[in-house]
Design a protein around this motif. Structure first.
Motif, short mmCIF file in Angstrom:
data_model
loop_
_atom_site.label_atom_id
_atom_site.label_comp_id
_atom_site.label_asym_id
_atom_site.label_seq_id
_atom_site.Cartn_x
_atom_site.Cartn_y
_atom_site.Cartn_z
N PRO A 45 0.83 -1.21 0.00
CA PRO A 45 0.00 0.00 0.00
C PRO A 45 0.87 1.26 0.00
O PRO A 45 1.88 1.34 0.69
CB PRO A 45 -0.81 -0.12 1.30
N ALA A 46 0.44 2.21 -0.78
CA ALA A 46 1.19 3.46 -0.88
C ALA A 46 0.91 4.29 0.38
O ALA A 46 -0.21 4.28 0.90
CB ALA A 46 0.76 4.23 -2.12
N PRO A 47 1.91 4.99 0.88
CA PRO A 47 1.67 5.84 2.06
C PRO A 47 0.74 6.99 1.70
O PRO A 47 0.68 7.43 0.56
CB PRO A 47 3.06 6.33 2.43
N GLU A 48 -0.01 7.46 2.70
CA GLU A 48 -0.94 8.56 2.46
C GLU A 48 -0.15 9.85 2.26
O GLU A 48 0.94 10.01 2.78
CB GLU A 48 -1.87 8.71 3.65
N GLY A 53 11.33 14.59 -1.33
CA GLY A 53 12.61 14.13 -0.81
C GLY A 53 12.40 12.93 0.09
O GLY A 53 11.79 11.96 -0.31
N ASN A 54 12.89 13.02 1.31
CA ASN A 54 12.70 11.94 2.26
C ASN A 54 11.55 12.22 3.23
O ASN A 54 11.37 11.49 4.20
CB ASN A 54 13.98 11.70 3.07
N THR A 55 10.78 13.28 2.97
CA THR A 55 9.70 13.66 3.87
C THR A 55 8.36 13.32 3.23
O THR A 55 8.13 13.62 2.07
CB THR A 55 9.75 15.17 4.17
N ASN A 56 7.48 12.74 4.04
CA ASN A 56 6.15 12.39 3.57
C ASN A 56 5.16 13.38 4.19
O ASN A 56 5.06 13.49 5.41
CB ASN A 56 5.82 10.95 3.98
N PHE A 57 4.43 14.12 3.36
CA PHE A 57 3.44 15.09 3.82
C PHE A 57 2.06 14.49 3.70
O PHE A 57 1.70 13.94 2.66
CB PHE A 57 3.51 16.38 2.97
N ARG A 58 1.29 14.66 4.79
CA ARG A 58 -0.08 14.17 4.78
C ARG A 58 -0.96 15.30 5.27
O ARG A 58 -0.73 15.88 6.34
CB ARG A 58 -0.22 12.96 5.68
#
Length: 112
Positions: free
Chosen positions: A82-85, A90-95
């Protein structure tokens, strides 16, 4: 003059001596042919053994997955996860979650 019986005996004796003289030659020729056939059979058996080994090696090589197949399997496995929300920069995931409410008033006053 030679009698017919003596002539017949002489002819038989000559034929037998000729046959006896040619018999070792024929046996030697047959022995040479047989030796040549044995050598040829040995060469053919060696060739068949080599081809059998090459075929077995090729079957083993074909049974193993190639580098491309391994990478495709890895990508398919990664795609199945599953893909992250949110989104990634870069290396940061924004939700983002919740809502955005904006109440704005805009006016422009002019002299006229």
């Amino acid at each position: 003059m030679i009698s017919s019986r003596t002539w017949h005996n002489s002819a038989c004796l000559l034929a037998l001596s000729t046959a006896a003289a040619l018999l070792p030659v024929a046996a030697a020729a047959q022995s040479t042919d047989q030796a040549a056939m044995e050598a040829r059979i040995q060469r053919l058996e060696a060739a068949v053994a080599t081809l059998t080994q090459q075929l077995e090696a090729e079957r083993i090589r074909m049974a193993q997955p190639t580098q491309v197949e391994t990478r495709v399997q890895a990508l398919e496995t990664r795609a199945a996860a599953p893909a992250p929300e949110g989104f990634r920069v870069g290396n940061t995931n924004f939700r983002l979650s919740g809502f955005l409410k904006a109440d704005e008033i805009f006016s422009e006053f002019t002299d006229g």
